[in-house]
Design a protein around this motif. Sequence first.
Motif, PDB file in Angstrom:
ATOM      1  N   ALA A 143      36.186  30.492  45.996  1.00  0.00           N
ATOM      2  CA  ALA A 143      37.517  31.076  46.192  1.00  0.00           C
ATOM      3  C   ALA A 143      37.787  32.163  45.155  1.00  0.00           C
ATOM      4  N   LEU A 144      37.374  31.937  43.913  1.00  0.00           N
ATOM      5  CA  LEU A 144      37.582  32.941  42.863  1.00  0.00           C
ATOM      6  C   LEU A 144      36.814  34.215  43.186  1.00  0.00           C
ATOM      7  N   ARG A 145      35.605  34.043  43.623  1.00  0.00           N
ATOM      8  CA  ARG A 145      34.761  35.189  43.959  1.00  0.00           C
ATOM      9  C   ARG A 145      35.256  35.906  45.206  1.00  0.00           C
ATOM     10  N   GLY A 146      35.641  35.132  46.206  1.00  0.00           N
ATOM     11  CA  GLY A 146      36.053  35.733  47.468  1.00  0.00           C
ATOM     12  C   GLY A 146      34.965  36.630  48.006  1.00  0.00           C
ATOM     13  N   LYS A 147      35.354  37.719  48.544  1.00  0.00           N
ATOM     14  CA  LYS A 147      34.395  38.712  49.051  1.00  0.00           C
ATOM     15  C   LYS A 147      34.548  40.020  48.281  1.00  0.00           C
ATOM     16  N   ASP A 148      35.011  39.932  47.032  1.00  0.00           N
ATOM     17  CA  ASP A 148      35.265  41.127  46.231  1.00  0.00           C
ATOM     18  C   ASP A 148      33.940  41.775  45.817  1.00  0.00           C
ATOM     19  N   PRO A 149      33.647  42.954  46.329  1.00  0.00           N
ATOM     20  CA  PRO A 149      32.377  43.606  46.003  1.00  0.00           C
ATOM     21  C   PRO A 149      32.319  44.144  44.576  1.00  0.00           C
TER      22      PRO A 149
END
Length: 150
Positions: free
Chosen positions: A18-24
């Motif tokens: 969840a912290l990482r998400g899909k943030d490139p």
Amino acid sequence: MVVRVQEADFDVGAELAALRGKDPQIGALASFVGLVRELNDGAGVSELTLEHYPGMTERALQAIVSEACRRWAIIDALVIHRVGRLLPTDQIVLVAVAGAHRGDAFAACQFIMDYLKTRAPFWKRELTPEGARWVAAHAADDEAAERWQT
């Protein structure tokens, strides 16, 4: 930046995802998980009870995370700290930091944990074969936090 104080356990994998998400932009996740030990200061520990001051604790944790954000180029951070009755091997705390690069993520994660140990209002009581005892602050925790003084 998320700070949670809760009685319930947490799923480390789900929390990191969840912290990482899909943030490139995120190129690094640094994390620390603290666990209840069965031995502390030479005595067996059958349970640990963590108490806190609601509201004040969350504000103190948020201030620590905000300071980490000021010092390092991080993208996001998460602190989950459990309270209540815990048993040996139970998870106590998760500190996770997302950043573009590992250096900032590692440093911010360690800073948050070091300051949490010395500046967040938690009280620990252990149950040992000799009875219940409050856990005193450790000089090593103070020394770890002092190295971050600016």
